[in-house]
Design an enzyme around this catalytic site. Structure first.
Site, PDB file in Angstrom:
ATOM      1  N   LYS A  87       0.822  -1.208   0.000  1.00 47.85           N
ATOM      2  CA  LYS A  87       0.000   0.000   0.000  1.00 47.85           C
ATOM      3  C   LYS A  87       0.861   1.266   0.000  1.00 47.85           C
ATOM      4  CE  LYS A  87      -3.966  -2.291   0.813  1.00 47.85           C
ATOM      5  NZ  LYS A  87      -3.557  -3.703   0.914  1.00 47.85           N
TER       6      LYS A  87
HETATM    7  C1  LIG Z   1      -4.188  -4.873   0.545  1.00 45.77           C
HETATM    8  C2  LIG Z   1      -3.378  -6.080   0.509  1.00 45.77           C
HETATM    9  C3  LIG Z   1      -3.644  -7.109  -0.409  1.00 45.77           C
HETATM   10  C4  LIG Z   1      -4.816  -7.058  -1.360  1.00 45.77           C
HETATM   11  O1  LIG Z   1      -4.673  -6.055  -2.342  1.00 45.77           O
HETATM   12  P1  LIG Z   1      -5.932  -5.549  -3.161  1.00 45.77           P
HETATM   13  O2  LIG Z   1      -5.442  -4.420  -3.969  1.00 45.77           O
HETATM   14  O3  LIG Z   1      -6.948  -5.131  -2.134  1.00 45.77           O
HETATM   15  O4  LIG Z   1      -6.432  -6.691  -3.972  1.00 45.77           O
HETATM   16  C5  LIG Z   1      -2.797  -8.206  -0.427  1.00 45.77           C
HETATM   17  N1  LIG Z   1      -1.760  -8.293   0.436  1.00 45.77           N
HETATM   18  C6  LIG Z   1      -1.495  -7.346   1.335  1.00 45.77           C
HETATM   19  C7  LIG Z   1      -0.357  -7.528   2.261  1.00 45.77           C
HETATM   20  C8  LIG Z   1      -2.279  -6.200   1.401  1.00 45.77           C
HETATM   21  O5  LIG Z   1      -1.993  -5.250   2.295  1.00 45.77           O
END
Ligand SMILES: *Cc1c(COP(=O)(O)O)cnc(C)c1O
Length: 495
Positions: free
Chosen positions: A110
Site C-alpha cells: 500500500k
Molecule cells: C491490501 C493487501 C492485499 C490485497 O490487495 P488488493 O489491492 O486489495 O487486492 C494483499 N496483500 C497485502 C499484504 C495487502 O496489504
C-alpha cells in the site's frame, strides 16, 4: 485526460477524480480511454530510476499535473523506502521472480501508492481551486489504514480518520495504527468485519446530507481507499518497472509476455496490472490468488459473483474480503463500457448478493485471468516449503499468490512465460504466522516472534517495525458501524 464514472453519471478531470475519490452516482472513476505506451517509450524507460518510470506512467493519465513536479514528488515519496530500489525484482529460480513491494514505511505494498497520494491530492485541490480542509475517511482491512496515516500525518489542510474492523486485523497491524503519530490523525475500531466497515464509510461518501453539513464547517471529504484513482495509478507503475527490470537484466527480450500472480482482496493491485496491459505492456496471464475467502476464484472460474457465503478470518487478513470494490472497473471494461449494465449489476449485488456475467464476458475473463485460492493449511505449507527450498521467507499474503502461481505453472506446461509473483508484505508484518510456518514454533508475543524470525531467516528487520515496541498507544476507541458519521463530524469540527 478526462475520467468518467463506471455508472455513467459524471465526467471530470484527473485532479477532480482524485480529490473526490468516488463518483457522485456511486461509481468509480476510470480514464476515458487507456493511454498507450509505445515500444520506443518502453526503451526510453529502461535506464530510468523507479521514480522516473513511475512519473512517466502517471503523467500519461494526469496530464494537468506538471511533469517535473510530479517526478520530484515521486522521488520524494520513494526516498522514504528502505534500500536503493523501492520495488526490487528478485530472481528466485529459472522463470520465477518475486516483485517485492514491501520496503516502504509500513512494510506493505500500500505504501507504493500512499506515499505519493498526499501530493496527488494536495495538488489536485490546488488544480480544482478547493480551499476547504480535506477530511480523508478510510476503511481498512489492515494495511491501507497505516499506510494512509503515515502518508498524510501532519499534511497541511488535511485530516485523516481511519476505521478498521476491531477483530479483523493482525496484532501488528492494530499496534501500528493505535500508535500513529501526527496532529491530524484519528483511528477508530469498528464492531464488525471489513465489508461492514467499508459499506458504512461508503454510505457517508454517498450521502448529500452528510457532505452538505461538512461543507458548512469548511470541510470536504476525500478517500484514500483503493477505489481512488490516485491509489490505482501509482500501482500501474510497478508492473512497468518489473517488466523493464526483466528486460534490462537480460532475462527476457523486449516484447515477450510476462505473467503476474497477485494476492488479491479488493482487486486494486491486480487491476493495476490489467491497466498496464491495456496501456500496451506485454502482460500474459494474470493469476488472481485468494485465501479461503474465495469469492473471486469462483467468479473468475464461473462468471458468477456470489457474496452470499461465510466470511472467514484468516492469517492473510488484508485479503479477507467478500466485496471486491475495484472489480467494478473490470466489469466496466468487460461489458464494453456499458455503464447501465454495471449499475444494474451493482444494484443486484447490493440487493440479492449475486450477479452473473454474459457468456462473451465470461470468455474474456478466462482469457485474461486464471484464479486459485489458498487455504490456511496450504498457506503454512507454502511458506515452509518455499523457505526450505530457497531460504526465502514469505508473508502469508504472498504465500497465497505463490501457491496459486505454482498450481498455474503445474497445469499449464505450454505457457513458458516467466512468472512474477507480487510480494505484498514483509514477513515481519505477520511474524507469528510466518515463524510458525517456518519453524513450527507458536510464539504468542509479536516482538519475540520478530526476534526469532530474524534468527531463523537472517532477513533484516524493517526499522519501522523494530521501533514499534517503544511507541505509546494513542487510540483505543471502538464504535458501532452505524455511529461512524457523528465521529467523523466531531473530528471535522475539532480545531
Ligand atoms: C491490501 C493487501 C492485499 C490485497 O490487495 P488488493 O489491492 O486489495 O487486492 C494483499 N496483500 C497485502 C499484504 C495487502 O496489504
Amino acid at each position: 485526460m478526462k475520467f468518467i464514472s463506471t455508472r455513467g453519471g459524471e465526467c471530470v478531470s484527473g485532479a477532480r477524480a482524485i480529490v473526490q475519490g468516488i463518483a457522485k452516482d456511486g461509481g468509480l472513476f476510470v480514464p476515458e480511454q487507456f493511454p498507450q505506451v509505445t515500444r520506443e517509450e518502453l526503451e526510453q524507460m529502461l535506464p530510468q530510476s523507479y521514480a522516473e518510470r513511475a512519473s512517466f506512467v502517471l503523467s500519461k493519465y494526469l496530464d494537468e499535473y506538471d511533469a517535473e513536479e510530479l517526478t520530484r514528488a515521486c522521488e520524494q515519496a520513494y526516498s522514504r523506502f528502505e534500500g536503493e530500489d523501492p520495488a526490487p525484482l528478485v530472481k528466485i529460480d529459472a522463470g520465477l521472480y518475486m516483485l517485492e513491494l514491501f520496503h516502504g514505511p509500513t512494510c506493505a505494498f500500500k505504501d507504493m501508492a500512499l506515499t505519493l497520494l498526499p501530493y496527488l491530492l494536495r495538488k489536485g485541490c490546488d488544480l480544482c481551486g478547493i480551499k476547504e480542509t480535506v477530511l480523508i475517511l478510510v476503511a481498512t482491512s489492515g494495511d491501507t489504514g497505516k499506510a494512509a496515516l503515515e502518508g498524510f500525518k501532519d499534511a497541511a489542510g488535511v485530516k485523516i480518520m481511519v476505521f478498521y474492523p476491531d477483530e479483523g486485523v493482525s496484532k501488528m497491524q492494530k499496534l501500528q495504527m493505535a500508535t500513529q503519530e501526527g496532529k491530524n490523525v484519528r483511528v477508530v475500531a469498528v464492531r464488525g468485519n471489513f465489508d461492514e466497515c467499508q459499506t458504512a464509510v461508503k454510505k457517508i461518501f454517498t450521502s448529500d446530507a452528510c457532505k452538505e453539513e461538512l461543507l458548512k464547517k469548511g470541510v470536504v471529504l476525500s478517500s484514500a481507499n483503493s477505489i481512488n484513482f490516485g491509489r490505482l495509478a501509482p500501482q500501474i507503475a510497478y508492473y512497468f518497472s518489473a517488466y523493464l527490470d526483466l528486460v534490462s537484466s537480460g532475462q527476457i527480450d523486449m516484447g515477450a509476455e510476462v505473467n503476474f500472480a497477485v494476492p488479491t482482496g479488493n482487486f486494486g493491485n491486480i487491476l493495476a496490472a490489467y491497466y498496464a496491459k491495456r496501456m500496451g505492456l506485454p502482460v500474459g496471464k494474470l493469476i488472481c490468488a485468494s485465501n479461503k475467502n474465495n469469492v473471486l476464484t469462483d467468479f473468475i472460474r464461473t462468471g458468477v459473483y456470489d457474496k452470499r457465503r461465510e466470511f472467514y478470518k484468516t492469517m492473510s487478513p488484508s485479503m479477507d474480503i467478500l466485496i471486491s470494490s475495484n472489480l467494478e472497473r473490470l466489469l466496466f471494461e468487460l461489458s464494453g463500457r456499458n455503464a447501465l449494465r454495471v449499475q444494474m449489476r451493482m444494484e443486484k449485488l447490493a440487493a440479492d448478493g449475486v450477479y452473473e456475467l454474459y457468456d462473451e464476458e465470461k470468455e474474456q475473463v478466462r482469457e485474461l485471468l486464471w484464479a486459485d485460492f489458498c487455504g490456511e493449511d496450504e498457506t503454512v505449507e507454502t511458506i515452509y516449503e518455499f523457505f526450505e527450498e530457497y531460504q526465502y521467507p514469505m508473508d502469508t499474503h504472498t504465500a497465497c499468490a505463490m501457491y496459486a502461481a505454482g498450481n498455474y505453472i503445474a497445469q499449464h506446461e505450454k505457457d513458458a512465460a516467466p512468472m512474477v509473483v507480487v510480494s505484498t508484505a514483509s514477513p515481519y508484518k505477520f511474524p507469528q504466522d510466518v515463524m510458525y510456518a517456518i519453524t513450527g514454533n507458536d510464539i504468542k508475543d509479536s516482538f519475540k516472534a520478530i526476534k526469532h524470525l530474524n534468527i531463523a531467516t537472517a532477513m533484516k528487520v524493517p526499522a519501522s517495525l523494530a521501533k514499534l515496541r517503544e511507541k505509546p498507544v494513542r487510540f483505543t476507541q471502538v464504535a458501532d458501524k452505524d455511529g461512524l458519521y457523528p465521529l467523523a463530524l466531531g473530528f471535522a469540527e475539532e480545531k
